[in-house]
Design a protein around this motif. Structure first.
Motif, short mmCIF file in Angstrom:
data_model
loop_
_atom_site.label_atom_id
_atom_site.label_comp_id
_atom_site.label_asym_id
_atom_site.label_seq_id
_atom_site.Cartn_x
_atom_site.Cartn_y
_atom_site.Cartn_z
N LYS A 120 0.87 -1.18 0.00
CA LYS A 120 0.00 0.00 0.00
C LYS A 120 0.90 1.23 0.00
N ARG A 121 0.33 2.37 -0.03
CA ARG A 121 1.13 3.61 -0.02
C ARG A 121 2.12 3.57 1.15
N GLN A 146 7.36 5.72 -6.91
CA GLN A 146 6.38 6.75 -6.55
C GLN A 146 6.93 7.70 -5.48
N GLU A 147 7.90 7.22 -4.71
CA GLU A 147 8.49 8.04 -3.66
C GLU A 147 9.82 8.66 -4.09
N ALA A 153 11.60 4.93 1.67
CA ALA A 153 10.76 3.92 1.01
C ALA A 153 11.53 2.63 0.82
N ALA A 203 6.19 1.08 -6.12
CA ALA A 203 5.99 1.86 -4.90
C ALA A 203 7.21 2.72 -4.61
#
Length: 104
Positions: free
Chosen positions: A13-14, A90-91, A29, A87
C-alpha cells in the motif's frame, strides 16, 4: 487459460512516509520495502504477515525447500521487483536499488 503463479502476494500500500527529519522519501521507502510485511501464498499455503523481501531471498536460496522450481522462485523475485519497484519509484526512489539489495 491463465495459470496462477506459484507465489503470490499483494503489492504494498502507499508507503507511510512520516516526513520531517527522517530520511528523504526515496531512501525511506527503500528501508520500508525491505521490511514490508504481506500475506504470501506459496503453492496454496499462506505464510501470513511475512516480510516479503527476506522471504523472496529465502525462496531464491532454497526453492526446493518451498516446493518451487528455480524458475518459480525467479518469477516471485520479478513480481517483488515490479510491485515494490513501482511503490519505490512513486516516492522518488530507483527500482535498481531493490535489485541491488536482492543481488547481495
Amino acid at each position: 487459460m491463465t495459470t496462477e503463479p506459484a507465489v503470490t502476494f499483494p503489492g504494498p500500500k502507499r508507503i507511510p512516509y512520516p516526513g520531517g527529519c527522517v530520511l528523504e522519501p526515496g531512501p525511506y521507502a527503500l528501508e520500508y520495502l525491505l521490511k514490508w510485511p504481506a500475506d504470501i501464498t506459496v503453492n496454496g499455503r499462506v505464510h501470513p504477515n511475512e516480510p516479503v523481501f527476506p522471504f523472496i531471498r529465502a525462496l531464491l536460496a532454497e526453492p526446493d525447500k518451498y516446493g518451487l522450481t528455480p524458475g518459480e522462485a525467479q518469477a516471485a523475485r520479478d513480481r517483488y521487483l515490479t510491485l515494490a519497484g513501482q511503490a519505490l519509484e512513486q516516492e522518488g526512489g530507483d527500482r535498481a536499488w531493490l535489485t541491488r539489495e536482492l543481488d547481495r
